[in-house]
Design an enzyme around this catalytic site. Structure first.
Site, short mmCIF file in Angstrom:
data_model
loop_
_atom_site.label_atom_id
_atom_site.label_comp_id
_atom_site.label_asym_id
_atom_site.label_seq_id
_atom_site.Cartn_x
_atom_site.Cartn_y
_atom_site.Cartn_z
N HIS A 93 -0.88 -4.72 19.52
CA HIS A 93 -0.40 -4.38 18.18
C HIS A 93 0.28 -3.01 18.27
O HIS A 93 -0.22 -2.11 18.95
CB HIS A 93 -1.57 -4.33 17.18
CG HIS A 93 -1.10 -4.18 15.76
ND1 HIS A 93 -0.73 -2.96 15.24
CD2 HIS A 93 -0.89 -5.09 14.78
CE1 HIS A 93 -0.32 -3.14 13.98
NE2 HIS A 93 -0.41 -4.43 13.68
N GLU A 132 0.41 -0.49 16.39
CA GLU A 132 -0.43 0.67 16.04
C GLU A 132 -1.34 1.05 17.21
O GLU A 132 -1.56 2.23 17.49
CB GLU A 132 -1.27 0.37 14.79
CG GLU A 132 -2.08 1.60 14.35
CD GLU A 132 -3.02 1.33 13.19
OE1 GLU A 132 -2.68 0.55 12.29
OE2 GLU A 132 -4.12 1.93 13.20
N SER A 141 -1.13 -7.78 10.67
CA SER A 141 -2.56 -7.75 11.00
C SER A 141 -3.40 -7.83 9.73
O SER A 141 -4.34 -8.62 9.63
CB SER A 141 -2.86 -6.47 11.78
OG SER A 141 -4.23 -6.29 11.93
N CYS A 167 2.59 5.92 8.91
CA CYS A 167 1.71 6.12 7.74
C CYS A 167 0.81 7.33 7.99
O CYS A 167 0.23 7.47 9.08
CB CYS A 167 0.85 4.87 7.51
SG CYS A 167 -0.34 5.14 6.18
N CYS A 222 0.87 -1.19 0.00
CA CYS A 222 0.00 0.00 0.00
C CYS A 222 0.90 1.24 0.00
O CYS A 222 2.13 1.13 0.14
CB CYS A 222 -0.86 -0.01 1.26
SG CYS A 222 0.17 0.02 2.74
N THR A 230 -6.33 0.84 11.81
CA THR A 230 -6.54 1.00 10.36
C THR A 230 -6.65 -0.33 9.60
O THR A 230 -7.08 -0.34 8.45
CB THR A 230 -5.36 1.78 9.74
OG1 THR A 230 -4.15 1.08 10.05
CG2 THR A 230 -5.30 3.20 10.25
N HIS A 256 5.44 -5.00 8.78
CA HIS A 256 5.48 -6.37 9.28
C HIS A 256 5.71 -7.39 8.16
O HIS A 256 4.80 -8.10 7.74
CB HIS A 256 4.18 -6.69 10.04
CG HIS A 256 4.16 -6.09 11.41
ND1 HIS A 256 3.01 -5.83 12.11
CD2 HIS A 256 5.18 -5.69 12.22
CE1 HIS A 256 3.32 -5.31 13.28
NE2 HIS A 256 4.63 -5.21 13.37
S1 SF4 Z 1 -2.73 2.43 7.38
FE1 SF4 Z 1 -1.33 0.68 7.14
S2 SF4 Z 1 -2.28 -0.62 5.59
FE2 SF4 Z 1 -3.27 1.40 5.46
S3 SF4 Z 1 -2.17 2.57 3.90
FE3 SF4 Z 1 -1.20 3.02 5.87
S4 SF4 Z 1 0.46 1.53 6.12
FE4 SF4 Z 1 -0.91 0.78 4.51
#
Ligand code: SF4
Length: 314
Positions: free
Chosen positions: A130, A132, A230, A102, A17, A171, A46
């Protein structure tokens, strides 16, 4: 001689992504700018293959800043985000840091802070431990945000002020499971404030929809990705829930279950947002050594999102 034909339905979009592409680019550009080594706090994304490749060009991975032996070297924070205490700690050590969180995770962080400032108590829907979730909870003082993992947690949840409650989510959750949790929260707290825009990101949503679209046509489904990813694990669950009970996570082409594939006519393949396309290619090439393969890529949406790296790396 290969005489059996296997049809592969390839889910698209799949794999990297925009947030993962950006995080990897940040590590590579940092090594070019600062020279090796650069430290990375936690796996940048990951996936073991990604991490191993970055180690080869000079990244050193640590879990905490205390493990950094040479504090004159810069450190990169992973795509999952970090609690507020981490940049403060880096400043205390006088370590230069580059944040590869991100932007869609940072959006949840800002949302959480704004809700807190507006007096809301916050519920975070996500998975315990996790990174995040640790990062998002770490944006606020302890006690101002509670974690809800499943529907049972909603049933057991107790909050005195029922009027000032809001929720945010991790997310990379299952879109369908999260809908059910949110429906229960709404029933219990009719005034609960919702995120302005969905927190589950576009990449998670698209990859799950692409799997859902083909899973019921497949005799087996394979998701390339690492066990601690995840979004990859969610793709396996989505394939199972969408009609392909024999769905599994595959770390690399060394794990191809030829004996099981032998009994299939159609198999489905996807990959998590942190898994490189090379893993999918290698997996398919390995299958081709034993079977005649016909590939049909089923794309449900085109993605064209790109996130810029921090200006100081250009
Ligand atoms: S939140 Fe995570 S899965 Fe979604 S775009 Fe960002 S890095 Fe990618």
């Amino acid at each position: 001689m290969k005489n059996k034909e296997i049809k592969i339905l390839l889910a698209a979009p799949r794999g990297f992504c925009a947030g993962v592409e950006r995080a990897i680019e940040i590590v590579k550009k940092s090594i070019i700018k600062y020279g090796a080594p650069v430290y990375v706090r936690h796996e940048i994304v990951h996936n073991k293959h990604v991490v191993d490749n970055l180690k080869k060009i000079g990244a050193i991975f640590v879990e905490e800043l205390t493990e950094i032996q040479d504090k004159t070297r810069p450190v990169i924070f992973s795509a999952h985000g970090v609690p507020k205490s981490v940049p403060i700690e880096a400043n205390d050590y006088k370590i230069e840091y580059i944040d590869a969180t991100c932007p869609l995770v940072s959006k949840v962080h800002r949302e959480t802070e704004n809700l807190h400032k507006a007096g809301y108590h916050i519920v975070l829907i996500g998975h315990l431990n996790h990174p995040e979730v640790i990062g998002t909870m770490g944006q606020l003082p302890i006690g101002s945000i509670d974690l809800i993992e499943n529907e049972k947690d909603v049933e057991n949840y107790v909050l005195e002020d029922r009027n000032k409650i809001a929720y945010v989510t991790q997310t990379t959750l299952s879109v369908d499971d999260t809908k059910n949790i949110i429906a229960l929260l709404r029933k219990k707290y009719p005034k609960i404030k919702e995120p302005f825009k969905e927190d589950i990101c576009y990449a998670t949503t698209n990859r799950q929809l692409a799997v859902k679209n083909i899973a019921s046509d497949c005799d087996m489904f394979f998701v390339l990705g690492s066990l601690n990813s995840s979004n990859s694990l969610r793709l396996v669950e989505v394939a199972q829930q969408s009609g392909c009970s024999d769905s599994m996570l595959i770390h690399s082409e060394s794990e191809v279950p030829f004996d099981k594939i032998q009994n299939c006519k159609i198999i489905g393949i996807s990959s998590g947002a942190s898994a490189p396309q090379a893993l999918v290619d290698n997996f398919i090439n390995k299958i081709k050594t034993k079977f005649n393969v016909k590939i049909d890529e089923i794309e449900i949406v085109k993605e064209n999102i790109v996130f810029k790296v921090p200006a100081k790396l250009n």
